[in-house]
Design an enzyme around this catalytic site. Sequence first.
Site, PDB file in Angstrom:
ATOM      1  N   SER A 326      35.283  55.891  33.693  1.00 26.63           N
ATOM      2  CA  SER A 326      34.251  55.150  32.997  1.00 26.63           C
ATOM      3  C   SER A 326      34.611  54.866  31.544  1.00 26.63           C
ATOM      4  O   SER A 326      35.550  54.148  31.256  1.00 26.63           O
ATOM      5  CB  SER A 326      32.938  55.944  33.114  1.00 26.63           C
ATOM      6  OG  SER A 326      31.836  55.120  32.931  1.00 26.63           O
ATOM      7  N   GLU A 337      46.237  47.875  26.373  1.00 26.79           N
ATOM      8  CA  GLU A 337      46.485  46.447  26.517  1.00 26.79           C
ATOM      9  C   GLU A 337      46.348  45.675  25.203  1.00 26.79           C
ATOM     10  O   GLU A 337      46.952  44.614  25.046  1.00 26.79           O
ATOM     11  CB  GLU A 337      45.549  45.861  27.574  1.00 26.79           C
ATOM     12  CG  GLU A 337      45.815  46.403  28.979  1.00 26.79           C
ATOM     13  CD  GLU A 337      44.938  45.771  30.049  1.00 26.79           C
ATOM     14  OE1 GLU A 337      44.180  44.832  29.718  1.00 26.79           O
ATOM     15  OE2 GLU A 337      45.016  46.221  31.213  1.00 26.79           O
ATOM     16  N   LYS A 351      36.359  53.658  37.669  1.00 29.58           N
ATOM     17  CA  LYS A 351      34.943  53.259  37.645  1.00 29.58           C
ATOM     18  C   LYS A 351      34.832  52.033  36.746  1.00 29.58           C
ATOM     19  O   LYS A 351      34.939  52.117  35.541  1.00 29.58           O
ATOM     20  CB  LYS A 351      34.042  54.371  37.116  1.00 29.58           C
ATOM     21  CG  LYS A 351      32.567  53.975  37.080  1.00 29.58           C
ATOM     22  CD  LYS A 351      31.700  55.104  36.541  1.00 29.58           C
ATOM     23  CE  LYS A 351      30.228  54.687  36.540  1.00 29.58           C
ATOM     24  NZ  LYS A 351      29.949  53.611  35.565  1.00 29.58           N
TER      25      LYS A 351
END
Length: 497
Positions: A326, A337, A351
């Site tokens: 999560s 990224e 999740k």
Amino acid sequence: MKVVKALDEQKVGQEKQEQTNLENKSGFIRMKKFQFIMLLFLVVFLSAGITTFALAFGNDKVATVGADRAEFSKLYSAFDTLKNGYYQKVDDKKLINGAINGMVQSLGDPYSDYMSNTESKSFHNSISSSFDGIGAEIQEKDTHIVIVSPIKGSPAEKAGLKPNDVIVSVDGKSLQGMNSTQAVALIRGKKGTKVNLIIQRPGTEAPVKVSVIRDQIPINTVYGEMVGDGIAKVQITSFSSNTSKELVKTLNDLQKQGMKGLVLDLRQNPGGLLDQAINISSLFVPKGKVLFKVEDRNGKIKEYTSQNKGNDTMPLVVLIDSGSASASEIVSSAVNESAGVPLVGEKSFGKGTVQTAQDFSDGSNLKFTMAKWLTPNGNWIHKKGLKPDYPVSLPDYANLTMIDPDKELKLSTVSTDVKTAQIMLKSIGFDPGREDGFFDDKTQNAVIAFQKAQSLPADGVIKGESTLKLMDLLRQKIQQNDTQLQKAIEVLKERMK
């Protein structure tokens, strides 16, 4: 570079204030908090467009919300049929609660849940500064209750519970078919009381009983230390209301101790508040870079970007594993990224949805999934997880199953528990000479040597205190021989050159 200690607060009520404002003050970061609904261990996202629900409970029937809609006629008919025709008097509120619960259950979504006023009260207590329980995040998965992650230092962690362990029963009551809220109500209890869990660990043959003494679980979420060569390790165990504030204070303290590079440990972090994930991601992601994206039911995508105006050049590596879920996945993917930060460890939990909650006037609560979240590159990691740039596993003995302390393992015993105990003994320096599950003289001698070293009754029998101490020493051994952390430090040193 100096980490600013102060955290300012601002109100959030307009579109432009949906993101965390991070301001520089001669160096690292000053943060301003969102005022989101505090949902511990769930990523929560609020939107001004959410439609609120309203139910009123009359003496005879459901209130008139949607009464003129044809799809409700069957519901009203069923309500009236049971109310007037059932052989015993029925409770109106119980029927209505059951109807709502049935709607939520029909979604087949383990992250959506209807809570009665009693369950809702317990839920809200979990976002306070502490609560009484065993200290483990759980979720419903394929009709089972599965541990996402134990909290650092909690009774659950000390008892050896691990991510993906299935809780079969609690004090003899089966959890089959229960939702996570119902399971939490059974598992929690007053500090000092014992709860008996039957645990099925993936890859093992038989379930095992684990007795856990409940304790007060403080919501301290940040733990920092220097590990040598100017490298600091900071573990975040969950994202609660003060986590970003704790982190900034910890970074301040570590910088005074000479921190030049940082390992951010998000292993076994089950998630938490979205505003905290935004705050923390923005510490390490340059201003204007995407932190994550949110996709609604119509496919509309909104980007959330870093507002960092400070210095984001601190060399960083992030640790993840199967218990990283999560909000911890949001942070990990954001820095990976959008800031090129490498991930080390094992694939994360996976999740990729966000939830919100609606309180009703009677104290009950509806928690439901309202959107997907995507990584900065637009990837949806739901049920897939994040793959580390440097895959590293912990030693095999880190995955050993637990031993029931009520079981007696002694001379001539043959069982898988004996095999587990033999591997544990060898791992902590008391080699029994075999690992085949047969408790022979050499195994007994190894047990006696272990017991003497720990000032335990040296009877050569593994049971009770001896079992608990054996598992505790193994846990310490795993921490001392943390192959994932060792790799993270190695990678970080290369980045610091």
